[in-house]
Every structure is written in C-alpha cells, then in structure tokens.
Design an enzyme around this catalytic site. Sequence first.
Site, mmCIF file in Angstrom:
data_model
loop_
_atom_site.group_PDB
_atom_site.id
_atom_site.type_symbol
_atom_site.label_atom_id
_atom_site.label_comp_id
_atom_site.label_asym_id
_atom_site.label_seq_id
_atom_site.Cartn_x
_atom_site.Cartn_y
_atom_site.Cartn_z
ATOM 1 N N ASP A 238 6.316 0.472 6.597
ATOM 2 C CA ASP A 238 4.682 0.512 6.557
ATOM 3 C C ASP A 238 4.183 1.522 5.766
ATOM 4 O O ASP A 238 3.642 2.486 6.057
ATOM 5 C CB ASP A 238 3.927 0.423 7.923
ATOM 6 C CG ASP A 238 2.593 0.413 7.829
ATOM 7 O OD1 ASP A 238 2.220 -0.279 6.810
ATOM 8 O OD2 ASP A 238 1.795 0.721 8.790
ATOM 9 N N HIS B 35 0.764 -0.992 0.075
ATOM 10 C CA HIS B 35 0.237 -0.006 -0.142
ATOM 11 C C HIS B 35 0.936 1.401 -0.065
ATOM 12 O O HIS B 35 1.849 1.274 0.660
ATOM 13 C CB HIS B 35 -0.980 -0.002 1.053
ATOM 14 C CG HIS B 35 -0.617 -0.044 2.507
ATOM 15 N ND1 HIS B 35 -0.125 1.285 3.125
ATOM 16 C CD2 HIS B 35 -0.264 -0.826 3.421
ATOM 17 C CE1 HIS B 35 0.345 1.068 4.238
ATOM 18 N NE2 HIS B 35 0.177 -0.116 4.697
ATOM 19 N N ASP C 181 2.437 -6.434 3.680
ATOM 20 C CA ASP C 181 2.327 -5.247 4.709
ATOM 21 C C ASP C 181 2.635 -5.471 6.088
ATOM 22 O O ASP C 181 1.672 -5.304 7.073
ATOM 23 C CB ASP C 181 0.715 -5.129 4.390
ATOM 24 C CG ASP C 181 0.552 -3.758 5.145
ATOM 25 O OD1 ASP C 181 1.370 -2.885 5.577
ATOM 26 O OD2 ASP C 181 -0.867 -3.570 5.475
ATOM 27 N N HIS D 21 3.840 3.071 12.896
ATOM 28 C CA HIS D 21 3.005 4.250 13.032
ATOM 29 C C HIS D 21 3.548 5.191 13.981
ATOM 30 O O HIS D 21 2.868 6.118 14.686
ATOM 31 C CB HIS D 21 1.515 3.762 13.487
ATOM 32 C CG HIS D 21 0.859 2.956 12.608
ATOM 33 N ND1 HIS D 21 -0.420 2.610 12.987
ATOM 34 C CD2 HIS D 21 1.104 2.437 11.576
ATOM 35 C CE1 HIS D 21 -1.206 1.932 12.207
ATOM 36 N NE2 HIS D 21 -0.026 1.921 10.959
ATOM 37 N N GLU E 31 -4.840 2.243 2.563
ATOM 38 C CA GLU E 31 -4.982 1.385 3.488
ATOM 39 C C GLU E 31 -5.283 1.569 4.844
ATOM 40 O O GLU E 31 -6.107 0.989 5.906
ATOM 41 C CB GLU E 31 -3.723 0.211 3.438
ATOM 42 C CG GLU E 31 -3.963 -0.886 4.149
ATOM 43 C CD GLU E 31 -3.281 -1.088 5.623
ATOM 44 O OE1 GLU E 31 -3.783 -1.881 6.316
ATOM 45 O OE2 GLU E 31 -2.957 0.165 5.905
ATOM 46 N N GLU E 32 -4.389 2.511 5.325
ATOM 47 C CA GLU E 32 -4.399 3.093 6.739
ATOM 48 C C GLU E 32 -5.546 3.485 7.555
ATOM 49 O O GLU E 32 -5.780 3.142 8.739
ATOM 50 C CB GLU E 32 -3.423 3.891 6.678
ATOM 51 C CG GLU E 32 -1.896 3.502 6.714
ATOM 52 C CD GLU E 32 -1.382 2.594 7.653
ATOM 53 O OE1 GLU E 32 -1.774 1.939 8.480
ATOM 54 O OE2 GLU E 32 -0.134 2.004 7.420
#
Length: 476
Positions: A299, A287, A361, A433, A333-334
């Site tokens: 990520d 993604h 992912d 994140h 995606e997030e």
Amino acid sequence: MNRLRHLPLGILAAAMFAGATQAASPGNDPAALAKIRDAALRSDYAWERMADMTDLIGPRLSGSPGAAAAVTQVAEAMRKLGAKVTLQPVKVPHWVRGQETGELVEYRGRPAGISQRVVLTALGGSGATPAAGLTAPVVVVSSFDELKARAAQVKGSIVLFDVPFDQDMAERGLAGQAYGQGSNYRSNGPRMAAELGAAAALVRSVGGATYRLPHTGNTNLQDGARIPAAAVTVEDAMLITRLAKRGPVSMRLVLTPQILPDADSYNVIADLPGVDKPDEIVIVSGHLDSWDLATGAHDDASGVASAMAVFETLKKLDYRPRRTIRMIAWMNEENGTRGARTYLEANTANAASHVGAIESDNGAGRPFGLRASVPAASTRLFAPLQAALQPIGAGVFQRQDALATGDLSGLERAGVPSFAPLIDTSRYFDYHHTAADTLDKVDPDNLRRHVAVMAATAWFLANVEEPIGRAVVPAR
C-alpha cells in the site's frame, strides 16, 4: 505552474523514446496484446522500482522527507524511460506522530504494583494528550448505538470501539466490504466520541491477523475537537474488554502527535503521447504516499511500480499507443486525497478527453482480472482483452456502476470510467497500515501479473476503436 493544464501532446509524440523511429500503432491485435502480456511477465522492472521505494526510502507519509524523496525517485525513473514528466504542485497535510504509550493502571483483581502495557499507535489526525499523558476510565462499546446509549459514561472517559474485523468475509472475496465495516469505526468513531465529550478514543485495529500489530489509518477528527485517538492491537482490545467485564478499568495514555502547516509536494505525471489521438488520455496509476509505520510495499509501492512498468513494457516492444497513456503517482491518498483533488480541479474542463483511468491500490495479491465502471452495453468490447489475459488466469471482467477508488473517484463522478485489477485481498488486511507492510510480503510472480494486467488494459483502452462510453455514478 500552479496547475497541470491540458498539454499540447501531439508535438511530443515523436520524441517520446529517445532515438526511436516513428512507428504505426499495432492497435488491439490479439498478437500485440499477447506480446504486452508476455513482455510484462518476463520483466523485473516493477519489482526493482518497488524495492527502490521501500528499501531505499522507507515510509512516505505526506509532508515527510520520505514522500519528497519518492517524488524525486519516481520522476527520475520515468525520465530515464524517455517519458515527458510533469510535477504537479500539491499542498498536503503534515501530521507527525510523537510518543505513544498506553498502560492499564487500574482494574479489578490487579495485583499491587502491577500494570499492563497496551500496544497502540496514533491514528492520523489524532489530537495530543498532555506531555505527561492522561489517566481516565475506559468505556468499551461495540457499536455506535451503544456509544450513544452510554453517553453519560462517555464524557471524560477513554472510549474503546471493540469491533472485530470479519476475516470470514475477507476469505470469501469480500475483504473490501469487511474493511469498510471496520474502518467506519476508525474514521468516525473518534469524532463521535469527541462530540459526546470523551477524553480520548481507541479503536480495535482493522485487520485480519492477530500478531499484536496495531493498524493505523486516518480519522475524520476536525480542528477544535481533535481528541487523542489511537488503534490498539486486536489482542489488547480483547484484553481490555475482558477486564471491563470484571469491573472498572482505567488507562494512562500518552499520545503527542503534531499537526504542522501544510507542506509542498507533487503528483508525478508522466506521459507517453499518442500517435493518432494525443489529446485523448488513459490514466494508469497508484499512490506514492504511505503510512509511517512501515515501507508501504502493498500500500501502495506495488501500485506505483506496476504503473511505471507499463511504460517500460511498451518501450521494450517499441509500441506507440493511439491515445496518450498517462502514468500518475498520486500524492496524499492516505490522509487527504489532495493530489487527486488537485488533478481533478485542473482537468475538470477536459474530463471528457479522459477515456479511462486505471488505479491499483488493493495490494499485490494475485490478480484474477479487472473491475470496471463501464456501461453494461460496453462489456462486450473487452472480450479481446479478456482473451489476452485468460492464459495467466486474469480473464475475469467484473462490471460495477462505480469503483469509488481513492484517487479516481472524482474523475469517475465526472464520467471517466475507472478500472482496477481484481485482486485476491483475503490476506491483504493482515499487513495493511502496519509495520509489517514490507517488501518481503509481496510475491514477485503476482507483481508481474499485475503489470501484465495493467499494461494490457492501458494499451487496450489507448487503442480501442469503438467508444466504451462514460461512467454513470449513482447518486448517493
């Protein structure tokens, strides 16, 4: 064009690589699989593309200029490889963070004139405080049951969900399960607190490292009940809990995010048409979007770059698959999975033509093999692939009924078998994140192994003779 329809891929096969002559597919001959593996291990293409995405663009939250730049960058790179590129329009959420500060202003034993700063960051979909902030008592809970039991105290308060991330689980191969336990509080805690009348919600960061870094992520807050919601660092969550044991604690909280109108964006789709069965499709993907605190190296720039490198690997070898290999760089995606849903909507009618779908992912840790949602009877078919990957320590084949990866779950429910590298994720949630998810955290050798696994798997699926069957996802 509002939707990507089933493309007439057969007419594209001869033109896939500029100037190349048509060649028969070498199929899944062991020598061909070994050449794909070894070519991937000799290439820095994925690293270079990941560096472009992270160092030149940076954060790529949906709706942001960074996300738009990533669409252009990846599309141009795939065109340079000779791929047929389609930009599939997607309407994405556009949430932007503003000011975010926290300060403990009252607690038992506080010396006169002293307050303590809390390191925090807004969670996706958070509502806003007044511009000057709000000040309210803090109620610390360690479970949803405790939240409900203390409902009378919750109303008008700032709720802190102090639930530790289980790093012991992560270090024993259960990082995904540990993350699921913690992210349940991040996703659903603020919504449940809002339903009980809380003024705001805080969540202990979902991650294993204690470097006073907040870990952001999405929430399930809904319009009409978007209370301010933030992740606090592990250290600050523990501090607040300790102070709460001494007596009442109050916090001044300032969060000023905004939810803007949905933005226009795209999935980037690139096709390497099959020479024999061009209407049958194998997806390889990652993604494009990332959270806005850092550059999203693990990520998921690593996943996108690895998927792109599958094409580069096959081009160097002048290998043409029997079935079409489709690279997808998913958008959103997030905080919404709008890109995946848009693709599924456009391809529901021809889901049966999708033979398999690969997504990376889970970061760029060392891969040890594959996870796959294939029928149990089909696992024997993958022995040649396992044999090709065994020399790099990636020969494990782990079958599951469903992988439920973020972007492939809808296709999987429609019967498309999903595949994902089986990765060491024991330290992945140290960076996940956070502002620390940067290029330097990725090991180039592990990234090359990722490409080897994904390229060999994509090739294998595109050339396998015997049907591998369909995914059968158990009912929830």
